[in-house]
Design a protein around this motif. Structure first.
Motif: not given
Lengths: 487, 104
Positions: B35, B37-42, B44, B46
């Protein structure tokens, strides 16, 4: 004709000879079974084949109506991944939870193969429920790389890739969710195709992540793969996500001659797929392939898909989320394994914890977490929004006049079994392939050379339902590279 | 948003997965590692991309009518336990015992 000679010829030619009576109807099957026995079994075998149905395949070959009907795969043996439903062999998805399960119905792709005259003698090993990039996650043991048994063949369709690379069959079916056909095709030095989402029926493909899953095809050559896709493509009333778009002749450009067969074709090189960290020798092989494309008449230009680096984080939220829902059906009630526990709930928990392996368990938990209250907005909804941005990248590039994209298929060649301990490190194997699944576009890998004897794949991607242009470029590149593709 | 042992036990319960204690501890580390590695999505932007996934976008809908698939083997050939055409499951713990012990 010797068995070896039969297996070295394009599937289309052998099928035509069988239809014409120049080759016995069971000759290709016999050759394939002998090759399977030599390659698969024993402590030094590939362990690529899980289940066989020799009597059924022989009966199907004997029953072929060679005088009537269109049989483009007459007598051609096709290997099938263990997550595609067949009535004559088990369908276990490489999992203990489905040990011994034989489906009461067949997948639409299987029915189409049979109708085209194919015979189906074997089911192949895979990462459990297609979750993996190495075929190390199977409950039935790892599959070995045909060229180096210390290495993995890739995954999750590693068994199908290995049998094609070992010369057991010319064509095999796999499945794609994030690169599970293209990555093993690249590792094993063969051709692997992921069609457009909706191009091929998913009816009978055991669901992993339904918005990403698609049946794919392996071939020893571009023509073998094109022929395989030709047979299984098309809308299906049993899959409402399949799309009614005409299926063109994918093999139409197989003999397009002239000096510049790619005249008018625009090939994009997305900069995000050519990072500075790319292995120098891999870059050399890719550059050589690009020079061939230019020599063939293609207009090659640099393009950008700016959200590429977000594909793996998005994929590993969306795919586990869908998997956590799809795999809820394996509960010990209707089929598969049942382990008794304390009451109904205890039975569910005992069955699922003993039936699923570590990677599947990890992804179910991850998927359940990102869908659970308090985390759904932060993870799942945001990942879906970014997924749309990744799709928009492709839409914009193809709308700009680019016909196909050319990239590496994988960041490395086949790695040593057991060398990737960290789950996320393994997930990064899909870094160049997961984008196509998220966007739904077609993509394929074909061999473009070798490093230290290990194959390297080049990837072609096209816009939705334009597999024909993708194959046009692949045929031309295959011809231009010739023996260099395997040296 | 670090995952705790309680989180792992909670989602394991939701997913109907029984986990041994030592496995719970290792999964805390594994899930947190993934997870992170998923923090980068925050981060972005959009832009106009909707946060509401539209599941029906581009999907062909069919009539909501039964579309039975012919089965070539009877259900009791592959079901773990059946009686009189019904799938049998263990008795719910909230139900009282009856003379008919066992599955019901």
């Amino acid at each position: 004709m010797s068995a070896e000679a039969l297996l070295s010829r394009p599937a289309a030619d052998v099928a035509a000879d069988i239809v014409a009576g120049r080759v016995p109807r069971d000759a290709a099957l016999d050759a394939s079974l002998a090759a399977m026995d030599a390659a698969n079994a024993g402590p030094d075998g590939l362990n690529a084949v899980l289940w066989t149905d020799t009597p059924g395949a022989r009966a199907d070959a004997a029953a072929l109506s060679l005088d009537t009907g269109d049989l483009p795969l007459a007598g051609i043996p096709v290997a099938v991944k263990d997550n595609i439903a067949t009535r004559t062999m088990p369908t276990t998805c490489g999992s203990k939870i489905l040990e011994g399960y034989v489906s009461p119905f067949e997948a639409t792709v299987i029915a189409k193969l049979r109708a085209a005259g194919a015979v189906l003698p074997m089911k192949t090993n895979m990462d459990e429920f297609a979750m993996g990039s190495s075929t190390e996650n199977s409950a039935w043991g790892i599959t070995r790389h045909p060229l180096d048994h210390t290495r993995v063949p890739g995954g999750s369709s590693g068994g199908s890739a290995a049998v094609v690379a070992a010369g057991v069959t010319r064509i095999a079916l796999g499945s794609e969710t994030g690169g599970s056909v293209r990555q093993p095709a690249a590792f094993c030095g063969i051709v692997g195709v992921k069609p457009t989402y909706g191009r091929v029926s998913r009816h009978g493909l055991v669901a992993f992540a339904s918005s990403l899953d698609q049946v794919g095809v392996f071939g020893q050559s571009v023509d073998d793969a094109a022929l395989g896709l030709q047979v299984i493509a098309g809308a299906d009333p049993l899959d409402s996500t399949s799309v009614s778009v005409p299926v063109p002749d994918y093999r139409a450009s197989r003999e397009s001659g002239g000096d510049k067969p790619l005249d008018g074709v625009v090939v994009g090189l997305p900069e995000e797929y050519w990072p500075d960290s790319l292995d120098a020798r891999m870059r050399e092989l890719l550059d050589r392939a690009v020079q061939r494309l230019i020599a063939l008449g293609a207009d090659v230009r640099k393009v950008s898909l700016p959200h590429t680096s977000l594909a793996i984080p998005v994929y590993y939220i969306v795919a586990p989320a869908e998997a956590s829902s799809n795999l809820a059906r394996f509960d010990g009630v209707r089929y598969g394994l049942r382990v008794e526990g304390d009451g109904l709930r205890g039975m569910y928990e005992a069955t699922r914890s003993q039936g699923f392996g570590p990677e599947v368990t990890r992804r179910i938990l991850l998927g359940t977490y990102v869908l659970s209250a308090g985390y759904y907005d932060a993870y799942y909804k945001r990942a879906m929004a970014v997924r749309r941005l990744i799709g928009d990248d492709f839409t914009k590039v193809f709308a700009s006049g680019v016909h196909v994209l050319f990239t590496p298929t994988t960041p490395t060649t086949a790695f040593v079994a057991g060398s990737k301990k960290d789950p996320y490190e393994m997930y990064m194997s899909d870094i160049f392939t997961a984008t196509a699944n998220l966007a739904g576009v077609p993509a394929m890998s074909q061999p473009i050379g070798r490093i230290d004897g290990l194959p390297v794949g080049g990837q072609l991607l096209a816009s939705h339902f334009d597999e024909a242009t993708m194959f046009r470029v692949a045929y031309a590149l295959e011809r231009a590279l010739g023996g260099e593709a395997h040296s | 948003m670090a995952v705790s042992e309680n989180d792992v036990r909670h989602v394991a319960a939701l997913a109907r997965l029984g986990l041994a204690d030592d496995r719970v501890q290792s999964l805390v580390g594994e899930l947190n590692g993934i997870l992170a590695h998923m923090d980068v999505l925050q981060q972005v932007d959009i832009g106009g991309a909707s946060l509401d996934p539209d599941a029906t976008q581009g999907m062909r809908m069919r009539e909501d009518v039964p579309n039975p698939i012919a089965l070539h083997r009877a259900r009791d050939e592959f079901a773990p336990s059946m009686r009189d055409g019904f799938f049998l499951v263990p008795r719910l713990s909230t139900h009282g015992s009856t003379d008919d012990e066992g599955e019901g």
